[in-house]
Design a protein around this motif. Sequence first.
Motif, PDB file in Angstrom:
ATOM      1  N   ASP A   1       3.557  15.045 111.761  1.00 51.07           N
ATOM      2  CA  ASP A   1       4.737  15.059 110.926  1.00 51.07           C
ATOM      3  C   ASP A   1       5.956  13.967 111.073  1.00 51.07           C
ATOM      4  N   CYS A   2       6.732  13.614 110.236  1.00 51.95           N
ATOM      5  CA  CYS A   2       7.921  12.894 110.410  1.00 51.95           C
ATOM      6  C   CYS A   2       8.823  13.705 111.287  1.00 51.95           C
ATOM      7  N   ALA A   3       8.893  14.875 110.957  1.00 49.65           N
ATOM      8  CA  ALA A   3       9.819  15.708 111.660  1.00 49.65           C
ATOM      9  C   ALA A   3       9.235  17.204 111.588  1.00 49.65           C
TER      10      ALA A   3
ATOM     11  N   GLY B   1      -0.961  13.333 118.857  1.00 48.41           N
ATOM     12  CA  GLY B   1      -0.278  13.706 117.793  1.00 48.41           C
ATOM     13  C   GLY B   1       1.142  13.471 117.778  1.00 48.41           C
ATOM     14  N   ARG B   2       1.774  13.363 116.577  1.00 44.87           N
ATOM     15  CA  ARG B   2       3.450  13.575 116.651  1.00 44.87           C
ATOM     16  C   ARG B   2       3.686  14.816 116.438  1.00 44.87           C
ATOM     17  N   ILE B   3       3.229  15.638 117.489  1.00 43.08           N
ATOM     18  CA  ILE B   3       3.602  16.829 117.417  1.00 43.08           C
ATOM     19  C   ILE B   3       3.959  17.635 118.708  1.00 43.08           C
TER      20      ILE B   3
ATOM     21  N   ALA C   1      13.772  15.539 116.593  1.00 42.83           N
ATOM     22  CA  ALA C   1      15.027  14.856 116.691  1.00 42.83           C
ATOM     23  C   ALA C   1      14.889  13.333 115.582  1.00 42.83           C
ATOM     24  N   LYS C   2      15.719  13.233 114.659  1.00 38.00           N
ATOM     25  CA  LYS C   2      15.674  12.158 113.749  1.00 38.00           C
ATOM     26  C   LYS C   2      16.797  11.098 113.848  1.00 38.00           C
ATOM     27  N   PRO C   3      16.628   9.907 114.004  1.00 40.88           N
ATOM     28  CA  PRO C   3      17.604   8.880 113.674  1.00 40.88           C
ATOM     29  C   PRO C   3      18.258   8.699 112.296  1.00 40.88           C
TER      30      PRO C   3
ATOM     31  N   MET D   1       3.856   3.167 107.300  1.00 43.97           N
ATOM     32  CA  MET D   1       4.569   4.013 106.758  1.00 43.97           C
ATOM     33  C   MET D   1       6.033   3.628 106.517  1.00 43.97           C
ATOM     34  N   HIS D   2       6.763   3.183 107.638  1.00 46.38           N
ATOM     35  CA  HIS D   2       8.338   3.244 107.394  1.00 46.38           C
ATOM     36  C   HIS D   2       8.606   1.892 107.183  1.00 46.38           C
ATOM     37  N   GLY D   3       8.031   0.854 106.746  1.00 43.65           N
ATOM     38  CA  GLY D   3       8.252  -0.345 105.934  1.00 43.65           C
ATOM     39  C   GLY D   3       8.135  -0.420 104.740  1.00 43.65           C
TER      40      GLY D   3
ATOM     41  N   THR E   1       9.602   8.109  98.746  1.00 44.00           N
ATOM     42  CA  THR E   1       8.348   8.109  98.732  1.00 44.00           C
ATOM     43  C   THR E   1       7.507   6.729  99.273  1.00 44.00           C
ATOM     44  N   ARG E   2       6.278   6.576  99.248  1.00 44.27           N
ATOM     45  CA  ARG E   2       5.618   5.670  99.738  1.00 44.27           C
ATOM     46  C   ARG E   2       4.459   5.456  98.694  1.00 44.27           C
ATOM     47  N   HIS E   3       4.001   4.209  98.568  1.00 43.97           N
ATOM     48  CA  HIS E   3       2.784   4.113  97.594  1.00 43.97           C
ATOM     49  C   HIS E   3       1.611   3.835  98.576  1.00 43.97           C
TER      50      HIS E   3
ATOM     51  N   VAL F   1       0.586   7.188 111.831  1.00 36.47           N
ATOM     52  CA  VAL F   1       0.944   7.597 110.429  1.00 36.47           C
ATOM     53  C   VAL F   1       1.501   8.767 110.352  1.00 36.47           C
ATOM     54  N   GLU F   2       2.337   9.254 109.396  1.00 36.62           N
ATOM     55  CA  GLU F   2       2.836  10.419 109.017  1.00 36.62           C
ATOM     56  C   GLU F   2       2.270  11.081 108.110  1.00 36.62           C
ATOM     57  N   LEU F   3       1.591  12.344 108.333  1.00 37.73           N
ATOM     58  CA  LEU F   3       0.667  13.077 107.674  1.00 37.73           C
ATOM     59  C   LEU F   3       0.827  14.601 107.942  1.00 37.73           C
TER      60      LEU F   3
ATOM     61  N   CYS G   1      11.911  15.333 105.936  1.00 35.05           N
ATOM     62  CA  CYS G   1      12.302  13.588 106.155  1.00 35.05           C
ATOM     63  C   CYS G   1      11.555  12.984 105.266  1.00 35.05           C
ATOM     64  N   ASP G   2      10.718  12.180 105.812  1.00 32.16           N
ATOM     65  CA  ASP G   2       9.985  11.059 105.234  1.00 32.16           C
ATOM     66  C   ASP G   2       8.863  11.842 104.565  1.00 32.16           C
ATOM     67  N   PRO G   3       8.265  11.107 103.498  1.00 30.18           N
ATOM     68  CA  PRO G   3       7.142  11.672 102.617  1.00 30.18           C
ATOM     69  C   PRO G   3       5.827  11.350 103.802  1.00 30.18           C
TER      70      PRO G   3
HETATM   71 MN    MN Z   1       9.520   8.989 109.686  1.00 35.58          MN
END
Ligand code: MN
Length: 456
Positions: free
Chosen positions: A77-79, A116-118, A123-125, A362-364, A375-377, A404-406, A434-436
Amino acid sequence: MAHMSSPGAERAPWTPMSWRDRHAEQQPDWPDDAAFEGTLKTLSSYPPLVFAGEARQLTADLARVSSGEAFLLQGGDCAESFEAFSADSIRERLRVILQMAVVLTYSAGVPVVKVGRIAGQFAKPRSSGTETVDGVALPSFRGHMVNDIAFTAAARVPDPQRLVEAYHQSASTLNLLRAFTKGGFADLGRVHQWTQEFVRTSPEALRYEQLAQEIDRALRFMHACGLDHESVPALHEVDFYTSHEALVLGYEEALTRRDSLTGDYYDCSAHMIWIGERTRGIDDAHVEFFRGVGNPVGVKVGPTASPDEVLELCQTLNPERIPGRLTLITRMGADSITDGLRPLLRAVADAGHPVVWTCDPMHGNTFTAPSGKKTRHFDAILAEIKGFFDAHRAEGTWPGGVHVELTGDDVTECLGGAEDLLDDDLGLRYESMCDPRLNGRQSLDLAFRVSELLRG
Ligand code: MN
Ligand code: TRP
């Protein structure tokens, strides 16, 4: 970014609290400092979430990535959310990472380090301290570890009790991840069963099904040769590690413990922690905190980072040049990667720093669609990964991984992919706080594309 010190300049001795003497970006404005410090005291008496020996094992695994013998898959996850907290949600996130890992391992023939991002990504900036809606300005949402996303004054007040809740949710999540990864769920004999219902009819699923059949056949072959699958842990267990952006430094300090075996300090909130693009100032508090913990650490590196800046980070965070200690997570954007990355790769290679290079595609590549959704393509994400591989091939360095955020769920947050999601579809199931994120199909598709690049 301020440059008060030069690389190698003397710093005062490190302690788990020495970050407090420095400027800390992105910290919540806690309404009651005494309550916040009291909560940290409570947390510092709680058991660690991970053990130093596990963090050292991850450093060793990442050392193999830094030398080009393995690939890093970091995702989630992003968050994370306090609301999406269930066995199903944890299992689905693990499932998609295992599917991607098996695709990469099998098709590219390279061992995959799974992170994992898990279990702590709470916490998010934020680019602005406040959010304004219809003329009303409230403190920004900073992740469930800090405040709530609802746009009311009460919800947006930072509440230190949330730090304790984040700790408990991380502990339960980690407990289930350990059970799943060591207790049969990750068994290679189950690759078929990892396919989610909604993915089953897609082109990626057919490709995956074929791969699963080949793995089944290989397992039967080994069985026929007398190798008992049950007695080989490597076939039914995986090492799965946790990571998050260590943003709220009080929380990280409270979970920092001295390892009785080595006498070194480890941040026992996760196996790996990273510093975000917004908080990597060389003289600032985050770099100071990170330089003293023994965990493997990451730093996000955006398109504005200069070679000198990156070398300073390498020197400060990994002065002993321990392979696997430092991961540089580039997030350049598909348009900047071609020109932006090569000078950094060259500078770090020339200086002889043994880093892991990994690509956050993802983030750029985030933008606001006409519908107003962030969103992101999928094509831009792939283009950045391709640019990442090209730059490494040109410089003779190892494209070590992807970040990756998934989610395993059938969300509609990123555009494109095999089902060609359009802006109009984003409203259907846009669930990210937060982010897609990539959905299950897009994640699987990405794994196949990355394994082609790895083979190529
Ligand atoms: Mn993010
Ligand atoms: N243990 C090996 C590994 O982690 C093989 C393995 C078992 C595996 N289950 C897996 C690989 C699930 C990927 C996904 O690589």
